[in-house]
Scaffold this active site. Structure first.
Site, PDB file in Angstrom:
ATOM      1  N   ASP A  96      87.303  59.020 121.384  1.00  0.00           N
ATOM      2  CA  ASP A  96      86.033  58.738 120.732  1.00  0.00           C
ATOM      3  C   ASP A  96      84.949  59.477 121.521  1.00  0.00           C
ATOM      4  OD1 ASP A  96      83.907  57.334 119.407  1.00  0.00           O
ATOM      5  OD2 ASP A  96      85.236  55.612 119.152  1.00  0.00           O
ATOM      6  N   ASP A 198      81.205  59.518 117.237  1.00  0.00           N
ATOM      7  CA  ASP A 198      80.286  58.404 117.001  1.00  0.00           C
ATOM      8  C   ASP A 198      78.954  58.926 116.449  1.00  0.00           C
ATOM      9  OD1 ASP A 198      79.911  55.497 117.533  1.00  0.00           O
ATOM     10  OD2 ASP A 198      78.304  56.199 118.844  1.00  0.00           O
ATOM     11  N   GLU A 262      82.171  59.513 112.357  1.00  0.00           N
ATOM     12  CA  GLU A 262      81.584  58.274 111.857  1.00  0.00           C
ATOM     13  C   GLU A 262      80.332  58.698 111.111  1.00  0.00           C
ATOM     14  OE1 GLU A 262      79.491  54.089 113.097  1.00  0.00           O
ATOM     15  OE2 GLU A 262      79.086  55.898 114.199  1.00  0.00           O
ATOM     16  N   HIS A 323      86.172  48.510 113.989  1.00  0.00           N
ATOM     17  CA  HIS A 323      85.637  47.635 115.033  1.00  0.00           C
ATOM     18  C   HIS A 323      84.177  47.239 114.790  1.00  0.00           C
ATOM     19  CE1 HIS A 323      84.233  51.588 115.902  1.00  0.00           C
ATOM     20  NE2 HIS A 323      83.385  51.108 116.780  1.00  0.00           N
ATOM     21  N   ASP A 324      83.549  47.812 113.770  1.00  0.00           N
ATOM     22  CA  ASP A 324      82.159  47.451 113.445  1.00  0.00           C
ATOM     23  C   ASP A 324      82.085  46.602 112.178  1.00  0.00           C
ATOM     24  OD1 ASP A 324      81.051  48.936 115.563  1.00  0.00           O
ATOM     25  OD2 ASP A 324      81.053  50.768 114.359  1.00  0.00           O
TER      26      ASP A 324
HETATM   27  C1  NOJ Z   1      78.932  53.218 116.174  1.00  0.00           C
HETATM   28  C2  NOJ Z   1      80.036  52.544 116.900  1.00  0.00           C
HETATM   29  O1  NOJ Z   1      81.155  52.470 116.069  1.00  0.00           O
HETATM   30  C3  NOJ Z   1      79.512  51.203 117.302  1.00  0.00           C
HETATM   31  O2  NOJ Z   1      80.519  50.349 117.784  1.00  0.00           O
HETATM   32  C4  NOJ Z   1      78.443  51.420 118.321  1.00  0.00           C
HETATM   33  O3  NOJ Z   1      77.840  50.175 118.650  1.00  0.00           O
HETATM   34  C5  NOJ Z   1      77.358  52.368 117.805  1.00  0.00           C
HETATM   35  N1  NOJ Z   1      77.882  53.492 117.090  1.00  0.00           N
HETATM   36  C6  NOJ Z   1      76.565  52.908 118.940  1.00  0.00           C
HETATM   37  O4  NOJ Z   1      77.349  53.779 119.694  1.00  0.00           O
END
Ligand code: NOJ
Length: 521
Positions: A96, A198, A262, A323-324
């Site tokens: 990542d 990210d 992402e 994970h989000d």
């Molecule tokens: C996206 C990530 O997937 C998330 O977990 C993170 O908090 C934010 N970007 C900031 O890096």
């Protein structure tokens, strides 16, 4: 076809996969131990969430050293062993990359704080206050509150689109670009197969730092939630040049590496733009699909629109959990096993690359977290209205034993265990009819079937609430996403059903929330 187009990818949140040293936190050796499972399942590549040193204000997304491994997770030797062991099994490892911001504890930012003349000062986004002392503009952090933090000694604000301990790098600065190229090359040399990037679509900000406009009712609910339309703080046109630059670095490596972004946008046209003309991201995560309800009509619409927007040389990617955004067995399926199976059948048979999230293969659901148990800064700030992301980050449920096979029986894991007594890998592995064996069967069917790996996809007209599509020359996927039985006029041989029932086609009579894959000669 590239390996990442035909293959199945799997996301691991390393702190929650498997703990081998008894500290309640998953580690790299735990991923090595988990490779047997992944190989058996048929996974081709693994994306591991950040593994670098970090104060863990945002659990690794606040990186304090890009070219190292967090001691809590292991050592560089462990990482090298992971790459080698995975490679022996035909599994590639993606890391990542967090290029939008560093931890405020990163030496670059520590130096930047030392004064306006510091070497790394302009590696970050600094701006003077407005005459009344307030922040330079109205931008809001994705985690709530102003996106600006005042630095008293230097009298300027710095930008943080996330936590104030996640300072945004200034992507207008060529030195920042070179530093991150160097990070990419460092890990490519270690043998990583690529990166998940990210905030890939938003690293560069409006040069004039113009105010964001307010949202309107026309904005997607997820955008309305932010409180403003992030028109100038995200998705700037200049990001394409950066994506092309990363793509070049990835393709110059020998062998060439892949990049999945992402790309948190809810407009499929904008999403498609991040593939460039086959010269930007290889894959751009599809959040519109992620947020579509598990309903035949709705899914069909989103999937068709995705194909319509993506150009010939852009390859789709499908995800239900991460994970989000938490776990699809809860969000889409309310824990209903029939729906979980039908969602898995869809994810693994759409044209494109599926990403499973650890635990999807056993139908793991979100776990209720109490205020005291919270670890995620989002949950800590907004509980109980928004419990944050911890419910989808709980430890992998390997067995029904105390500790769930995740950690030692007497150790308390960093986040609470879910219902591992009834949902776990060990029990499902010995049950031929389990979700786990069903997932594995689908993955192996996909491996054997050129239609499913690479065939074209076209929808077939079907009753409301159902989603039926042809893949390649002779495969038809029939998903009855309704609470009523449905009959489909399709001939051929039924290869697999989501319920495990033996069925005949022509016509195909499906139960509520049942799916089938049919092959036609
Ligand atoms: C996206 C990530 O997937 C998330 O977990 C993170 O908090 C934010 N970007 C900031 O890096």
């Amino acid at each position: 076809m590239e390996w990442w187009q035909e293959g199945v990818l799997y996301q691991i949140y390393p702190r929650s996969f498997r703990d081998t040293n008894g500290d309640g936190v998953g580690d790299l050796r735990g991923i090595i131990e988990g490779l047997d499972h992944l190989e058996w399942l048929g996974v081709d590549g693994v994306w591991v969430n950040p593994i670098h040193p970090s104060p863990n204000d945002d659990w690794g997304y606040d990186v304090s050293a890009y070219k190292d491994v967090h001691p809590e997770l292991g050592t560089m030797e462990d990482f090298e062993e992971l790459i080698d062991d995975a490679a022996r099994r035909g599994i590639r490892i993606l890391l990542d990359l967090v290029p939008n911001h560093t931890s405020s504890a990163h030496p670059w930012f520590v130096d930047a704080l030392s004064g306006r003349d510091a070497k790394h000062r302009d590696w970050y986004v600094w701006s003077d206050p407005k005459p009344d002392g307030s922040p330079p503009n109205n931008w809001l952090s994705m985690f709530g509150g102003s996106a600006w933090e005042f630095d008293e000694p230097s009298g300027q604000y710095y930008l943080h689109n996330f936590l104030d301990s996640q300072a945004d790098l200034d992507w207008w600065n060529e030195e920042v670009r070179e530093a991150i190229d160097d990070v990419l090359r460092f890990w490519f040399d270690k043998g990583v197969a690529g990166f998940r990037i990210d905030v890939a679509n938003s690293v560069i900000k409006d040069r004039d730092l113009r105010d964001n406009p307010p949202t309107t009712d026309d904005d997607h609910l997820e955008i309305q939630r932010i409180g403003q339309r992030p028109m100038y703080s995200m998705n700037r046109p200049e990001v394409h040049e950066i994506l092309r630059r990363w793509r070049k670095v990835a393709r110059e490596a020998d062998p060439p590496r892949m990049l999945v972004g992402e790309t948190y946008v809810l407009d499929l046209g904008v999403l498609a733009s991040y593939y460039g003309t086959g010269d930007e991201l290889d894959l751009a995560f599809n959040f519109p699909m992620f947020f579509t309800a598990l309903d035949g009509e709705a899914m069909k619409t989103t999937v068709e629109q995705t194909f319509d927007h993506l150009s010939e040389d852009s390859w789709p990617v499908w995800t239900g959990s991460n994970h989000d955004g938490l776990r699809f067995p809860s969000r889409w399926c309310d824990g209903d096993e029939r729906k979980i199976r039908i969602a898995l059948m869809m994810l693994l048979t759409l044209r494109g690359t599926p990403f499973l999230y650890y635990g999807d293969e056993i139908g793991m659901t979100n776990v209720d977290i109490t205020r005291e148990q919270l670890k995620d800064p989002v949950g800590i700030r907004f509980f109980p209205e928004n419990p944050g992301r911890d419910p989808g980050r709980t430890p992998m449920q390997w067995s029904a034993d105390d500790g769930a096979g995740f950690t030692k029986p007497d150790v308390s894991p960093w986040l609470p265990l879910g219902d591992h007594r009834s949902v776990n890998v060990a029990d499902q592995r010995s049950d031929g009819g389990s979700i786990l064996n069903f997932t594995r069967d689908l993955i192996h069917l996909r491996r054997r079937s050129e239609d499913l790996r690479s065939g074209e996809q076209s929808s077939i007209a079907s009753p409301t609430g159902t989603f039926v599509y042809r893949r390649g020359v002779s495969t038809v996927v029939v998903l009855n996403m309704t609470d009523a039985p449905n009959s489909f006029d399709v001939d051929g041989e039924v290869l697999v059903t989501s319920t495990g029932r033996a069925l005949e086609a022509g016509p195909l009579e499906l139960d509520p929330f049942e799916g089938a894959i049919v092959t036609q000669s």
